[in-house]
Motif scaffolding. Structure first.
Motif, short mmCIF file in Angstrom:
data_model
loop_
_atom_site.label_atom_id
_atom_site.label_comp_id
_atom_site.label_asym_id
_atom_site.label_seq_id
_atom_site.Cartn_x
_atom_site.Cartn_y
_atom_site.Cartn_z
N MET A 1 -17.95 -54.79 78.23
CA MET A 1 -17.88 -56.40 77.81
C MET A 1 -18.55 -56.71 79.32
O MET A 1 -18.65 -58.47 78.84
CB MET A 1 -16.45 -56.80 77.83
N GLY A 2 -18.92 -55.84 79.83
CA GLY A 2 -19.28 -56.56 81.06
C GLY A 2 -20.67 -56.55 81.46
O GLY A 2 -21.50 -56.11 80.51
N GLY A 3 -21.85 -57.74 82.94
CA GLY A 3 -22.66 -56.89 82.72
C GLY A 3 -23.99 -58.36 82.54
O GLY A 3 -22.56 -59.54 81.91
N ASP A 4 -24.71 -58.69 82.28
CA ASP A 4 -25.76 -59.55 82.77
C ASP A 4 -25.54 -59.94 81.07
O ASP A 4 -25.73 -58.93 80.67
CB ASP A 4 -27.04 -60.01 83.37
N HIS A 5 -25.65 -61.25 81.02
CA HIS A 5 -25.84 -61.73 79.53
C HIS A 5 -24.77 -60.92 78.88
O HIS A 5 -25.67 -60.47 77.42
CB HIS A 5 -27.25 -61.72 78.30
N ALA A 6 -23.75 -60.59 79.06
CA ALA A 6 -22.15 -59.71 78.21
C ALA A 6 -22.18 -60.46 77.84
O ALA A 6 -21.48 -61.56 77.75
CB ALA A 6 -21.83 -58.88 78.92
N PRO A 7 -21.97 -60.26 76.01
CA PRO A 7 -21.96 -59.05 75.19
C PRO A 7 -23.22 -58.85 74.17
O PRO A 7 -23.72 -57.67 73.92
CB PRO A 7 -20.45 -58.14 74.83
N SER A 8 -23.40 -60.08 74.34
CA SER A 8 -24.76 -59.78 73.32
C SER A 8 -26.16 -59.02 74.00
O SER A 8 -26.19 -58.36 73.09
CB SER A 8 -25.44 -61.69 73.19
N ALA A 9 -26.34 -58.96 75.27
CA ALA A 9 -27.39 -57.95 75.68
C ALA A 9 -27.45 -57.01 75.96
O ALA A 9 -28.21 -55.91 75.43
CB ALA A 9 -27.89 -58.31 77.12
N ILE A 10 -25.75 -56.86 75.78
CA ILE A 10 -25.33 -55.11 75.54
C ILE A 10 -25.54 -54.65 74.09
O ILE A 10 -26.11 -52.90 74.16
CB ILE A 10 -23.81 -54.97 76.69
N VAL A 11 -25.04 -55.42 73.13
CA VAL A 11 -25.16 -54.77 72.00
C VAL A 11 -26.75 -54.45 71.92
O VAL A 11 -26.92 -53.48 71.14
CB VAL A 11 -24.77 -55.90 71.28
N ALA A 12 -27.21 -55.85 72.28
CA ALA A 12 -28.98 -55.11 71.29
C ALA A 12 -29.46 -54.12 72.55
O ALA A 12 -30.54 -53.37 71.10
CB ALA A 12 -29.43 -56.71 72.30
N GLY A 13 -28.79 -53.82 73.27
CA GLY A 13 -29.54 -52.39 73.78
C GLY A 13 -28.95 -51.40 73.23
O GLY A 13 -29.74 -50.11 72.57
N ALA A 14 -27.76 -51.00 73.07
CA ALA A 14 -27.28 -50.07 72.15
C ALA A 14 -27.95 -50.59 70.28
O ALA A 14 -27.59 -48.88 70.36
CB ALA A 14 -25.41 -50.70 72.16
N LEU A 15 -28.09 -51.56 70.09
CA LEU A 15 -28.87 -51.27 68.52
C LEU A 15 -29.92 -50.30 68.76
O LEU A 15 -30.70 -50.25 67.83
CB LEU A 15 -28.59 -52.39 68.12
N GLU A 16 -30.73 -51.20 69.82
CA GLU A 16 -31.78 -50.22 69.92
C GLU A 16 -32.05 -48.31 70.12
O GLU A 16 -32.74 -48.48 69.65
CB GLU A 16 -32.38 -50.96 71.37
N ALA A 17 -31.00 -48.41 70.97
CA ALA A 17 -30.53 -47.11 71.11
C ALA A 17 -30.16 -46.41 69.89
O ALA A 17 -30.63 -45.29 69.12
CB ALA A 17 -29.46 -46.70 72.17
N ALA A 18 -29.99 -47.10 68.45
CA ALA A 18 -28.65 -46.84 67.67
C ALA A 18 -30.50 -46.05 66.80
O ALA A 18 -30.45 -45.23 66.30
CB ALA A 18 -27.77 -47.24 67.31
#
Length: 96
Positions: A1-18
């Motif tokens: 839930m943390g980090g720069d531009h969270a949570p959208s940027a974190i979710v985008a990175g997770a989806l790319e990894a998936a």
């Protein structure tokens, strides 16, 4: 839930990894994470009702917030629901 531009940027990175075949488990507020997840690529979301903010004392916050996303993610690793943990939030809380 943390980090720069969270949570959208974190979710985008997770989806790319998936998309690259990496199993992903997101931990946090399902109401905030769910709308960011397309159904066909939706990784598993483990609910956590609390967040440790960057300005908080890590040790005090970890004790005071037992259902924080950091603690919930660590429990998932301990309980073998996840193989590892990547956090974009407060590093001190992860270390505690």
């Amino acid at each position: 839930m943390g980090g720069d531009h969270a949570p959208s940027a974190i979710v985008a990175g997770a989806l790319e990894a998936a998309r690259d075949g990496i199993g992903i488990v997101l931990v946090g507020d399902p109401a905030r994470l769910g709308p960011l997840l397309p159904r066909r690529h939706a990784p598993l979301v483990l609910a956590a009702s609390e967040v440790i903010e960057m300005g908080e004392s890590p040790a005090a916050a970890v004790r005071r917030k037992p259902d924080s996303s950091v603690r919930r993610a660590l429990r998932a690793v301990r309980d073998r629901e996840a193989d590892g943990l990547v956090s974009c939030g407060p590093t001190g809380a992860v270390l505690v």
